[in-house]
Write an enzyme that holds these catalytic residues in place. Structure first.
Site, PDB file in Angstrom:
ATOM      1  N   CYS A   1       0.810  -1.225   0.000  1.00  0.00           N
ATOM      2  CA  CYS A   1       0.000   0.000   0.000  1.00  0.00           C
ATOM      3  C   CYS A   1       0.841   1.273   0.000  1.00  0.00           C
ATOM      4  O   CYS A   1       0.376   2.326  -0.447  1.00  0.00           O
ATOM      5  CB  CYS A   1      -0.919   0.022   1.217  1.00  0.00           C
ATOM      6  SG  CYS A   1      -1.751  -1.538   1.529  1.00  0.00           S
TER       7      CYS A   1
ATOM      8  N   HIS B   1      -8.707   3.183  -3.059  1.00  0.00           N
ATOM      9  CA  HIS B   1      -7.312   2.942  -2.674  1.00  0.00           C
ATOM     10  C   HIS B   1      -6.633   2.101  -3.759  1.00  0.00           C
ATOM     11  O   HIS B   1      -6.395   0.916  -3.571  1.00  0.00           O
ATOM     12  CB  HIS B   1      -7.314   2.224  -1.321  1.00  0.00           C
ATOM     13  CG  HIS B   1      -5.978   1.845  -0.783  1.00  0.00           C
ATOM     14  ND1 HIS B   1      -4.790   2.395  -1.218  1.00  0.00           N
ATOM     15  CD2 HIS B   1      -5.634   0.942   0.188  1.00  0.00           C
ATOM     16  CE1 HIS B   1      -3.779   1.850  -0.546  1.00  0.00           C
ATOM     17  NE2 HIS B   1      -4.273   0.960   0.299  1.00  0.00           N
TER      18      HIS B   1
ATOM     19  N   CYS C   1      -1.087   2.875   6.369  1.00  0.00           N
ATOM     20  CA  CYS C   1      -0.837   1.507   6.812  1.00  0.00           C
ATOM     21  C   CYS C   1      -0.434   0.674   5.603  1.00  0.00           C
ATOM     22  O   CYS C   1      -0.681   1.054   4.460  1.00  0.00           O
ATOM     23  CB  CYS C   1      -2.068   0.916   7.487  1.00  0.00           C
ATOM     24  SG  CYS C   1      -3.518   0.784   6.418  1.00  0.00           S
TER      25      CYS C   1
END
Length: 387
Positions: A91, A343, A373
């Site tokens: 991520c 995302h 995160c």
């Protein structure tokens, strides 16, 4: 050591992954479009002066495989002498791309870099080809590989109720919609070619994923998505699936001055940390604290925070433990976040940094923090300072 500055920062609109605007647009084209845009917006820079391109991408397969950074650069007709590499920290990939490029500039290995990231989650789903080593079950919980269950764990540990999650998720959509309507995103979105519902080619200049009609009541009607019996995390309080790219032009402060290019922000500090994979969503807390320590700043010094909203159940514990709940509407995700915008994994780090810099400018904030995160237990953070 050289100071690293952000000269420009842009992104595509966020397209819905399922049958959305970019369903017939490839990841390389989204990336190349932004590379070309940064160069056309900053004509004082000769593309031959770019020392390297760092591009985040998680699922490096199919159209995103074989070094998507280099493929995009070639499509953008950037001189073949300019190298390019694809970065993967899940991520946090495009924020890691920023960190890698910044370090190269700091130590004198580069003067000018393009950084960014892309993820076409409609073409290359996030579970494509995933094959965890069975031996991991001896060292981490099986649920650590299931992001929704890690969010459920954080919610239980930090007493984050279903109602709190729904309220935060509705806030994300409402704020993102307001930012769209007020023109706040116009400073960061580069209009991008896509296809409407009828298949007609058009230029999109807005995020397709935002649901302006989202309310706490409509969210309350949704069933838990990951733990059907005892869960509180729903599809509505999770980050949307979207396709998109983001990019920045960064360079040494001395090179920006010699080119006469305006400086939008400086990188004050960077940090990456590890944490328990079972609560991977908690990574922004130690990452932010470490970055602030390196910057010589406190939480009170920071005017704006951008936290990637993987899940409301994940974001709220971070906001709570960073002591920001009372300042939520003054400092945190003021234009919404990934719950509303989506995302796209490799894109998100540079995307939230771009949004942050625009907010710092519009709110006249001196310092800002972008933090995320990372799956399997990591956190990443960057402290920016207005020039």
């Amino acid at each position: 050591m050289e100071k690293v500055v952000i000269v420009d920062a842009v992104r595509t609109p966020m397209g819905r992954s399922k049958g959305g605007a970019f369903r017939q647009v490839r990841a390389e084209d989204l990336s190349a479009h932004l590379m070309r845009s940064l160069l056309s917006r900053n004509t004082a820079l000769d593309a031959r002066e770019i020392d390297d391109i760092y591009w985040g991408c998680v699922q490096q397969a199919l159209e995103q495989g074989f070094n998507v950074a280099r493929n995009a650069a070639l499509l953008a007709e950037i001189p073949v002498s300019v190298p390019a590499t694809t970065v993967n920290r899940l991520c946090g990939s495009s924020m890691q791309a920023l960190h890698d490029a910044a370090r190269a500039i700091m130590v004198g290995d580069a003067n000018v870099c393009l950084i960014g990231g892309v993820e076409h989650m409609g073409h290359v789903p996030m579970n494509h080809g995933v094959d965890f080593h069975p031996g991991l079950s001896r060292t981490i919980a099986k649920a650590a590989g299931m992001m929704g269950l890690t969010a459920e764990m954080l919610a239980r540990m930090h007493n984050i109720s279903r109602e709190m999650q729904d309220q935060f998720a509705a806030r994300s959509h409402q704020r993102a919609y307001h930012a769209t309507q007020s023109g706040a995103f116009r400073h960061e979105i580069v209009p991008t070619a896509g296809h409407d519902a009828d298949g007609a080619l058009q230029r999109f200049d807005y995020d397709e994923v935002i649901r302006p009609d989202t309310t706490i009541d409509s969210l309350a009607a949704l069933k838990p998505a990951f733990d059907p019996v005892n869960g509180t995390v729903t599809a509505g309080s999770s980050s949307a699936l979207s396709d998109g790219a983001s990019a920045m032009l960064i360079m040494s402060e001395s090179r920006a001055a010699s080119l006469g290019l305006p400086v939008r922000a400086r990188i004050r500090a960077m940090a990456v940390v590890g944490c328990d994979p079972s609560i991977m969503g908690y990574g922004p807390v130690p990452a932010t604290k470490l970055a602030l320590k390196r910057a010589g700043l406190s939480l009170a010094d920071i005017g704006i925070f951008e936290l990637n909203e993987a899940f409301a159940a994940q974001t709220l514990p971070c906001i709570k433990d960073l002591g920001l709940l009372e300042q939520l509407d003054e400092k945190v995700n003021l234009n919404g976040g990934a719950i509303a915008l989506g995302h796209p994994l490799g894109c998100s780090g540079a995307r939230i940094s771009t949004t942050l810099i625009n907010l710092m400018e519009s709110r006249d904030a001196q310092f800002g923090v972008a933090t995320m995160c990372i799956g399997l237990g990591q956190g990443i953070a960057t402290v920016f300072e207005r020039a």
